[in-house]
Design a protein around this motif. Structure first.
Motif, mmCIF file in Angstrom:
data_model
loop_
_atom_site.group_PDB
_atom_site.id
_atom_site.type_symbol
_atom_site.label_atom_id
_atom_site.label_comp_id
_atom_site.label_asym_id
_atom_site.label_seq_id
_atom_site.Cartn_x
_atom_site.Cartn_y
_atom_site.Cartn_z
ATOM 1 N N UNK A 74 3.076 0.809 1.434
ATOM 2 C CA UNK A 74 1.814 1.181 0.640
ATOM 3 C C UNK A 74 0.935 -0.141 -0.036
ATOM 4 N N UNK A 75 -0.289 0.163 0.294
ATOM 5 C CA UNK A 75 -1.379 -0.858 -0.384
ATOM 6 C C UNK A 75 -2.046 -0.125 -1.468
ATOM 7 N N UNK A 76 -1.901 -0.723 -2.716
ATOM 8 C CA UNK A 76 -2.411 -0.064 -3.672
ATOM 9 C C UNK A 76 -3.522 -0.984 -4.337
ATOM 10 N N UNK B 158 -5.945 1.941 -8.437
ATOM 11 C CA UNK B 158 -4.716 2.530 -8.338
ATOM 12 C C UNK B 158 -4.497 3.515 -6.934
ATOM 13 N N UNK B 159 -5.642 3.356 -6.101
ATOM 14 C CA UNK B 159 -5.664 3.994 -4.895
ATOM 15 C C UNK B 159 -4.624 3.519 -4.029
ATOM 16 N N UNK B 160 -3.866 4.448 -3.317
ATOM 17 C CA UNK B 160 -2.639 4.128 -2.315
ATOM 18 C C UNK B 160 -3.424 4.350 -0.902
ATOM 19 N N UNK B 161 -2.794 3.451 -0.030
ATOM 20 C CA UNK B 161 -2.918 3.758 1.569
ATOM 21 C C UNK B 161 -1.699 3.261 2.059
ATOM 22 N N UNK C 239 3.606 -1.327 -2.336
ATOM 23 C CA UNK C 239 4.659 -0.504 -2.812
ATOM 24 C C UNK C 239 5.486 0.034 -1.751
ATOM 25 N N UNK C 240 6.674 0.695 -1.707
ATOM 26 C CA UNK C 240 7.372 1.212 -0.743
ATOM 27 C C UNK C 240 7.243 2.727 -0.690
#
Ligand code: HDE
Length: 708
Positions: free
Chosen positions: A230-232, A236-239, A353-354
């Motif tokens: 994940x990119x955050x 706090x938006x996750x992709x 993130x994982x």
């Protein structure tokens, strides 16, 4: 500056170095000491009771030296034991603030130091570089916010979907436990027994049986993070994101037969290439690419994004190149850096993130655990190569080989005696916070149904290969499965291949004594992805290419020099080879130097051959073998004047060679010319062929290379 001048300067520098060394030898600089700093007066003889008497236990110098030697080896990595590494830096092209708050991806002027270790997976630490295997591509970014390790491979998928199967696939692939054979090869019963019973491995198997598993050099292979991460961003938006390394120099591989010969001629082939390229200033460069998927765009991907046996085809989700990595410095000490580096996929920084990929989840446990045995305790992060550049403050203390001398009396938190330090950091202060993904579900040991299609992407890979790539895969299967002793395992593999592609299954079956299947049992998945074929990732550059020049007494040295200048100017390297090392006499009577003889080298170590001639060359068996082999491996071959006679004496057939006064002739990558022609036009065509690198059409003419 022309190349002649460059070489003169290099010679001068080398001579100066030798002078300095011999001076240092005569004028003592550093004294030899023991590990306590005591100067040693005799490092040749143990302390004895009389010249011919027994050695004394008292000899502290001897005991310290031998004890240290006795413990020099540490356990090699259980996988990826054979590896080579380099230092460099990474720079982002433009700020990625919209996608991630990771600081090293914000400012194009920031150079983030990196350390990259390339490896094979199955072979022991001393095994050959060029075996058919997956390559590890592990990158550590020493960012201002801590270490980020992208511990990837050169193949974008993996054998298994769940970490609990990892010990089994590795046991099956490593040498058999009974007699520890074969070394660094999957061509044996245990591996194929396991694979034939593991349908989820089929996509990976297609990659491993392709030329991707035989990289020509570490700088000409791709790298992949494999798992979905994940990119955050700051809000706090996750992709979802997949990481790619794209080599600037294009993607090139060796032929299987070449790799097998190289394993004997130069087992350090890839390691040497990496080392020498960096020493010569031909720095390996890779662009970091990302495929980004919005949380609500999951339907764009046909398969479950948590399944590590699937790719996201680049045609559906393009790879955006976000920055470049340059490897520009060799390690100072192999053991201290390359051997002791301890990568860990769990080393990530805030903004990355994982996901719940069950393979990644298992890896997050394994990497620290393995270092406890390999590096001997919990303080391996203090070894220089593992230290972050970001400062470390915490209350972890003691343990084997502790280096840090923590000051003060407070080693707990919360505390008032240490003014509350070290303090926790908020998200806005760069603190890491896990993405608050919603979780629910029963406690189960189950695989989701969405992980269930094991054949479609294997077909996708096959459909995307060029004819030459397909041919090479079939030959690869003939080797690997041909070495399997048990017929039921071979048959089972053919059944799997028949679910991937009927023609492939037939071609493989025919080479390994298995009855070819009559019914097509594939699901006829007919999509293809051009990005998967290496043939679509070539460059026009000759940077890093290696050219062998074959010469004998009477060769035209003026032409050799011109060729060397021309090729070296564009980053290629040239070695002049003859039947012995030493001096030869050129056509015009001048002496010229031969650096390598046929005894120490081979055509498989080069990308192209130029035959410079000399009368006797057409009678030299080694020279004939050299060009025959280069021809068989589809490499460019150039010859002028008497050099052409060598080609005529070789088994290169069906080619029209240029004769005296006939200009330049070029066919199937064989470029020939008589004497006195327009040399520039000859060189231009040779260079073009060198950039193209392989002339697969030759394989089509060679019936022994075509499966029946
Ligand atoms: Fe690894 N892997 N791995 N792996 N891996 C190790 O860690 C492991 C996997 C990869 O140059 C070990 O320090 C498990 C996938 C590389 O130092 C160990 C699983 C990918 C390297 C380990 C995997 C990799 C390793 C051995 C399944 C590609 C070499 C020594 C859940 C994305 C790094 C060490 C270097 C090394 C465990 C699967 C890449 C034992 C349990 C998938 C490049 O911890």
């Amino acid at each position: 500056m022309d190349n002649k001048n460059k070489r003169d300067i290099e010679d001068k520098n080398a001579n100066e170095k030798i002078d300095q060394l011999s001076k240092a030898f005569n004028e003592p600089g550093e004294f030899l000491t023991n590990n306590q700093g005591v100067r040693v007066s005799d490092n040749q003889n143990t302390l004895k009771a009389g010249e011919r008497g027994p050695s004394l236990l008292e000899d502290q110098f001897f005991r310290e030296k031998i004890t240290h030697f006795d413990h020099e080896r540490i356990p090699e990595r259980v996988v990826h034991a054979r590896g080579s590494a380099a230092h460099g830096y990474f720079q982002v092209y433009e700020s990625l603030a919209d996608y991630t708050k990771a600081k090293f991806l914000q400012d194009p002027s920031v150079k983030t130091p990196v350390f990259v270790r390339f490896s094979t997976v199955l072979g022991f630490r001393g095994s050959a570089d060029t075996v058919r295997d997956v390559r590890g591509f592990a990158t550590r970014f020493y960012t201002e916010e801590g270490n980020f390790d992208l511990v990837g491979n050169n193949i974008p998928v993996f054998f298994i979907q769940d970490a609990i199967k990892f010990p089994d696939i590795i046991h099956a692939g490593k040498p058999q436990p009974l007699h520890e054979m074969p070394q660094a090869s999957t061509a044996h019963d245990n591996f194929w027994d396991f694979i034939s019973l593991t349908p989820e491995s089929m996509h990976m198997i297609m990659w491993v049986l392709s030329d991707r598993a035989l990289p020509r050099s570490y700088s000409t292979m791709e790298g992949f993070g494999i798992h979905t991460f994940r990119f955050i961003n700051e809000e706090g938006k996750s992709r979802f994101v997949k990481f790619h390394w794209k080599p600037i120099n294009g993607i090139y591989s060796l032929l299987f037969e070449e790799t097998q010969i190289i394993a004997g001629k130069d087992p350090d082939f890839n390691r040497r290439d990496l080392w020498e390229s960096i020493e010569m200033g031909n720095y390996p460069e890779f662009e970091l690419g990302v495929q980004v998927l919005e949380e609500d765009e999951l339907e764009k991907v046909e398969f479950d994004i948590l399944d590590p046996t699937k790719i996201w085809p680049e045609e559906d989700i393009p790879v955006r190149k976000i920055g470049k990595m340059t490897l520009n410095r060799n390690p100072d000490n192999f053991f201290a850096e390359t051997e002791q580096v301890a990568f860990h996929p769990g080393n990530i920084v805030s903004g990355i993130d994982f996901t719940n990929d069950p393979l990644l989840q298992g890896r997050l446990f394994s990497y620290i655990d393995t270092q406890l045995t390999r590096l001997g305790g919990p303080n391996f992060h203090e070894i220089p190569i593992n230290r972050p550049i970001a400062p470390v403050h915490n209350n972890q203390r003691d343990g084997f080989m502790r280096q840090t001398i923590n000051k003060g009396n407070v080693n707990y938190e919360p505390n008032s005696l240490g003014k509350g330090c070290p303090m926790q950091a908020l998200w806005s202060q760069g603190g890491f916070a896990s993405f608050p993904q919603k979780m629910s579900g029963e406690k189960v040991r189950k695989r989701p149904e969405s992980f269930g299609d094991h054949y479609s992407q294997a077909s996708l890979f096959w459909n995307s290969m060029s004819d030459a790539e397909k041919r090479h895969m079939i030959k690869g299967f003939h080797f690997e499965l041909g070495k399997v002793q048990y017929m039921h395992i071979r048959e089972k593999m053919v059944e799997h291949l028949n679910r991937i592609n009927h023609a492939l299954a037939i071609a493989v079956a025919e080479g390994i004594g298995v009855e070819p299947p009559t019914e097509d049992r594939s699901n006829r998945y007919n999509k293809s992805s051009p990005a998967l074929s290496m043939d679509n990732h070539k460059t026009d550059s000759i940077k890093g290419r290696k050219v062998a020049v074959l010469a004998a007494n009477g060769a035209d040295y003026a032409t050799i020099e011109k060729l060397i200048d021309l090729l070296e100017d564009e980053g290629a390297t040239v070695k002049v080879i003859a039947n012995r090392i030493g001096m030869l006499k050129a056509e015009d009577g001048q002496d010229f130097e031969i650096e390598q003889s046929y005894a120490i080298t081979s055509s498989v170590l080069f990308d192209a051959v130029f035959v410079a001639g000399g009368k006797e060359i057409a009678n030299q068996g080694d020279a004939i073998h050299f060009v025959n082999e280069a021809y068989r491996h589809c490499k460019p071959i150039g010859a002028i004047g008497e050099g052409v006679k060598l080609l005529q004496a070789s088994s290169i057939k069906a080619i029209k060679f240029a004769g005296q006064g006939e200009g330049v002739s070029s066919e199937l990558g064989i470029i020939t010319a008589g004497k006195g022609i327009d040399i520039q036009s000859f060189f231009d065509q040779f260079k073009e062929a060198l950039a193209k690198l392989r002339f697969w059409e030759r394989e089509e003419k060679d019936q022994s290379q075509i499966p029946a």
